[in-house]
Motif scaffolding. Structure first.
Motif, PDB file in Angstrom:
ATOM      1  N   ARG B  91      37.056  41.532  39.856  1.00 54.92           N
ATOM      2  CA  ARG B  91      36.634  42.334  41.009  1.00 54.92           C
ATOM      3  C   ARG B  91      36.622  41.538  42.311  1.00 54.92           C
ATOM      4  NH1 ARG B  91      30.073  42.699  39.843  1.00 54.92           N
ATOM      5  NH2 ARG B  91      29.627  40.603  40.550  1.00 54.92           N
ATOM      6  N   THR B  92      37.126  40.298  42.263  1.00 56.79           N
ATOM      7  CA  THR B  92      36.935  39.391  43.391  1.00 56.79           C
ATOM      8  C   THR B  92      38.175  39.241  44.259  1.00 56.79           C
ATOM      9  OG1 THR B  92      35.726  38.116  41.742  1.00 56.79           O
ATOM     10  CG2 THR B  92      35.853  37.168  43.935  1.00 56.79           C
ATOM     11  N   SER B  93      37.945  39.078  45.534  1.00 57.13           N
ATOM     12  CA  SER B  93      38.944  38.566  46.463  1.00 57.13           C
ATOM     13  C   SER B  93      40.300  39.287  46.366  1.00 57.13           C
ATOM     14  CB  SER B  93      39.090  37.061  46.228  1.00 57.13           C
ATOM     15  OG  SER B  93      39.843  36.485  47.232  1.00 57.13           O
ATOM     16  N   SER B  94      41.345  38.605  45.948  1.00 54.58           N
ATOM     17  CA  SER B  94      42.685  39.215  45.977  1.00 54.58           C
ATOM     18  C   SER B  94      42.775  40.432  45.067  1.00 54.58           C
ATOM     19  CB  SER B  94      43.746  38.191  45.581  1.00 54.58           C
ATOM     20  OG  SER B  94      43.671  37.098  46.447  1.00 54.58           O
ATOM     21  N   TRP B  96      40.337  42.445  44.481  1.00 58.66           N
ATOM     22  CA  TRP B  96      39.637  43.478  45.252  1.00 58.66           C
ATOM     23  C   TRP B  96      40.540  44.007  46.371  1.00 58.66           C
ATOM     24  CZ3 TRP B  96      38.062  43.421  50.429  1.00 58.66           C
ATOM     25  CH2 TRP B  96      37.248  44.512  50.808  1.00 58.66           C
ATOM     26  N   LEU B  97      41.228  43.076  47.070  1.00 57.79           N
ATOM     27  CA  LEU B  97      42.133  43.489  48.161  1.00 57.79           C
ATOM     28  C   LEU B  97      43.223  44.427  47.646  1.00 57.79           C
ATOM     29  CD1 LEU B  97      42.843  40.105  50.038  1.00 57.79           C
ATOM     30  CD2 LEU B  97      41.645  42.073  50.991  1.00 57.79           C
TER      31      LEU B  97
END
Lengths: 444, 180
Positions: B91-94, B96-97
C-alpha cells in the motif's frame, strides 16, 4: 556514460548459476585476494576506491572497515544488510535474484579482508524466495571450494549463512538488524559503542549493504584507483537506481554517477520520460525518507546548474533546496499527484514502522499521520500545517536511530516546497463524515 | 494444541531446526528464533498460537516470553488464525501512486471482507502491508512466497480464482513459483 561494474553481465542467460557466473570471470576477486593480497592491502584498495555505503548513508566504506576493532582471540563478523525496506528501493532484490554469486563473491572477499570466519546475510523476510536463491548459490560456492575450510588451499576458512527477518523496516538500521539477528525485537541500540567495537554478540562487526559488498568485487579485480576513475568527484563508481512511479520505464538501472537528473528521467536509456505524456511534478530521489523536491529543483539546483545523479549534486543547497542520493530509490510523481495524500501515505508508513522505543518518534509519527488524515478528510485548519511543522521539528535529531529523522524529513520538505497545496486542501476539501473511515486504515 | 492437533515439528522440520541452530556460536542459539518461527507458522496452520510459541521456546531452550515479545514485533507473524491464503497488498509509495487502493477495494468487494478480515470459508485473509520492495512493478501483492507484480484488476481476479481452485495453504516457506 554507459559504464557498468555490477550489472555488466546481467544480460547473460544463466548468470544466476555458478557455471555461467564462473565462466564469465566470477570469483576472480577471491582468487586475487586470497592468493596475492594481504587483508590490509584489500582494505587499502577499498579506501582508494572512494566507495561509499550504498544503503543510504553514503559513509566511506574503507573508513568504516578501518574502524573495526581487532582484539586478540575475539571473533569478528561481517553482516550483509539485505533488509532493503526503504520505500522506492528494490535494487538489492534485483541484484540478489539475478546475480546471487556476485554478493557471495563480495562477501568472501570482504570477510577475508576483515578476518571474519563466520558471516551472515540478513535478508528481509518478505524476500524469502530470494533467500532460497542465495542459499542455493552458497551451496554451489561450498561445493566448488569457495566457502568452508582452507579456501583455495590457504589457511583461511569461512562459513556464510543467510538469515531471514520477518517484516520490520527498522531492521535495516544496523543495530536493530544485529538485535534481530540475535533473535530479539528490532530495537536500535544506543551508540556508542558502535558495531565496529561491539556489534553482533558484543564482537567487532561491520554491517554493509548488498550493493556495497558487491562493489568490492570490481574494486579488487581492477584496483581501487580504476574504480575511483568512474563517477564524479567524491561520488566514485556506479550506483544502482531503483526507478519507479509515473515513468515509462520503471526498473533498476546501473548508472555512472554524474549523469544529469534530466537525462535520467527523460532519456530512453533510463526512465524514458513521464507516463502518458504528463508533466513532472516532484521527485523523491533517494527513497521515501529523503526530502521531496519539486520539478524545477530536481532538474536544476537553486543556482541554475543542472542537477546531477551524485551524492554532492543532489545535496546541493542543503535541505532548503536540495535532497539526498540516499538508497537510490527514485520515485517520480506526475502533475496529477496530490502531495498532501502522498505525504499521508508516507507518514502512515513511518507510524507503522516506528519501533516504539523513543517517544518523539512513537508518538510524533502517529500524530503526523492523524493530522494529515484530518486535512485529507476536509476537517483541517490552516494552523494544522504549522502543527505538522512543529511535530516534525520535535522528532528530528531527538531519537536513538535515524527513523525519526526519516519520518520528519518528508513532512518538512513537503511543507517547505508545497505549502500552498496544503493550504488549498484545507480551504477546498469536502468534509468526509464517515466515522468508520478513521479506522479503515488499520492494518490487522 | 491447535485444532486438537499436537504441536510438534515433523521429523524433517526438526532436523532443519537443529541444523539452523548450529549456524550460530555456542550459547547463541536464540539467534535461530525468527527462522524457526517461520517454520512453525508454516507447519502449524499459518499462525502462532501461544501453544506453538511455548513449543518453540522449549525447542530452543529459551523462556516463552522471549518468543512472545519477538513474534509480536514482526509483521509477518500472525498472532491470530488466518485463512489459507493471506493476500498481502503493498500500500506504500509507488504502489499507492499506481493504484494499490483500487486493488485493495476490489479485493474487499470480491472477497466480501474488509482489510484485516478472513472469509467465512477460511480461504482468504486480506491484509494491506508496507513497501515490499517491488516498486518498479507496482502495484503488487504477496501471497505466501510469491510476488505477483504489475497487477491489473483482471489479473487479481484470475489469481484469486486460481488460489481458490488450488485450495492449498500458502506459506512464506513454500518453494516460489518460477519467475522470469
Amino acid at each position: 556514460m554507459g559504464k557498468k561494474l555490477l550489472l555488466n553481465n546481467d544480460h547473460i542467460p544463466g548468470i544466476n548459476t555458478y557455471e555461467v557466473y564462473r565462466k564469465n570471470g566470477g570469483y576472480a576477486s577471491v582468487e586475487k585476494a586470497i592468493k596475492t593480497m594481504t587483508p590490509e592491502a584489500i582494505v587499502e584498495e577499498v579506501k582508494k576506491s572512494g566507495l561509499r555505503g550504498r544503503g543510504g548513508a553514503g559513509f566511506p566504506t574503507g573508513m568504516k572497515w578501518s574502524f573495526l576493532a581487532k582484539p586478540e582471540g575475539v571473533a569478528r563478523y561481517i553482516v550483509c544488510n539485505a533488509d532493503e525496506s526503504e520505500p522506492g528501493t528494490f535494487k538489492d532484490r534485483y541484484l540478489m535474484e539475478r546475480i546471487p554469486h556476485l554478493l557471495i563473491e563480495g562477501m568472501i572477499t570482504s570477510s577475508f579482508a576483515l578476518g571474519a570466519n563466520t558471516s551472515y546475510i540478513y535478508i528481509r523476510g518478505e524476500y524469502f524466495y530470494v533467500a532460497r536463491i542465495l542459499e542455493q548459490a552458497i551451496d554451489e560456492a561450498y561445493a566448488n571450494g569457495w566457502l568452508g575450510k582452507n579456501i583455495l588451499g590457504s589457511d583461511y576458512s569461512l562459513d556464510l549463512y543467510v538469515q531471514v527477518g520477518a517484516g520490520a523496516y527498522i531492521c535495516g538500521e544496523e543495530t536493530a538488524l544485529l538485535e534481530s539477528l540475535e533473535g530479539k525485537r528490532g530495537n536500535p541500540r544506543i551508540k556508542p559503542p558502535f558495531p565496529a567495537i561491539a556489534g553482533l554478540y558484543g564482537c567487532p562487526t561491520v554491517v554493509n549493504n548488498v550493493e556495497t559488498i558487491a562493489a568490492v568485487v570490481p574494486i579488487i579485480n581492477n584496483g581501487g584507483d580504476e574504480y575511483a576513475k568512474v563517477g564524479i568527484g567524491k561520488s566514485t563508481g556506479t550506483k544502482l537506481i531503483s526507478a519507479s512511479g509515473h515513468i515509462n520505464k520503471p526498473g533498476v538501472y546501473e548508472i555512472e554517477m554524474g549523469i544529469t537528473v534530466e537525462d535520467f528521467i527523460y532519456s530512453d536509456e533510463w526512465c524514458g520520460g513521464i507516463k502518458n505524456g504528463k508533466k513532472l511534478k516532484a521527485v523523491v530521489a533517494g527513497g521515501s525518507s529523503v526530502p521531496i523536491l519539486p520539478a524545477d529543483l530536481i532538474l536544476k539546483t537553486a543556482n541554475g546548474e543542472p542537477r546531477l545523479m551524485s551524492y554532492e549534486s543532489l545535496a546541493d543547497g542543503g535541505f532548503a533546496t536540495g535532497t539526498m542520493l540516499g538508497s537510490g530509490g527514485f520515485i517520480v510523481m506526475d502533475e496529477t499527484t496530490s502531495i498532501v495524500k502522498n505525504l499521508w501515505n508516507f507518514t502512515r508508513f513511518y507510524h507503522h514502522e516506528s519501533c516504539g522505543q523513543c517517544s518523539p518518534c512513537r508518538e510524533g509519527t502517529g500524530w503526523m499521520e492523524k493530522v494529515l488524515h484530518k486535512i485529507i478528510d476536509g476537517h483541517g485548519s490552516l494552523s494544522d500545517v504549522d502543527l505538522l511543522w512543529d511535530i516534525q521539528s520535535k522528532i528530528e535529531g531527538k531519537t536513538i536511530c535515524p527513523l525519526g529523522d526519516a519520518a520528519a524529513w518528508p513532512v518538512a520538505s513537503a511543507i517547505r516546497h508545497f505549502r500552498a497545496e496544503f493550504e488549498d486542501h484545507v480551504r477546498n476539501s469536502k468534509k468526509v463524515i464517515d466515522p468508520k473511515r478513521l479506522v479503515s486504515n488499520a492494518v490487522y | 494444541m491447535n485444532n486438537g492437533k499436537e504441536i510438534k515439528f515433523s521429523d524433517e522440520s526438526l532436523a532443519l531446526v537443529q541444523r539452523m541452530m548450529k549456524r550460530y556460536p555456542e550459547g547463541k542459539q536464540k539467534s535461530a528464533l525468527i527462522p524457526i518461527l517461520h517454520i512453525a507458522q508454516a507447519e502449524f496452520d499459518g499462525w502462532l498460537s501461544s501453544e506453538t510459541m511455548d513449543y518453540v521456546a522449549s525447542v530452543i531452550g529459551i523462556l516463552p516470553v522471549e518468543v512472545y515479545e519477538v513474534a509480536s514485533f514482526y509483521s509477518m507473524f500472525n498472532m491470530k488464525p488466518v485463512g489459507k491464503c493471506v493476500i498481502e497488498v503493498c500500500r506504500t509509495s509507488s504502489c499507492w501512486l499506481l493504484g494499490a487502493e483500487d486493488v485493495i477495494s476490489h479485493l474487499e468487494k470480491k472477497l466480501n471482507i474488509k482489510t484485516g478480515q478472513t472469509t467465512s470459508d477460511g480461504m482468504f485473509t486480506l491484509k494491506s502491508v508496507e513497501c515490499l520492495g517491488s516498486c518498479g512493478t507496482a502495484p503488487m501483492m504477496q501471497v505466501g512466497a510469491d510476488y505477483y507484480e504489475n497487477l491489473s484488476l483482471d489479473k487479481v481476479d484470475s489469481l484469486v480464482e486460481r488460489f481458490r481452485a488450488d485450495g492449498k495453504r500458502k506459506t512464506y516457506t513454500d518453494k516460489a513459483e518460477a519467475r522470469n
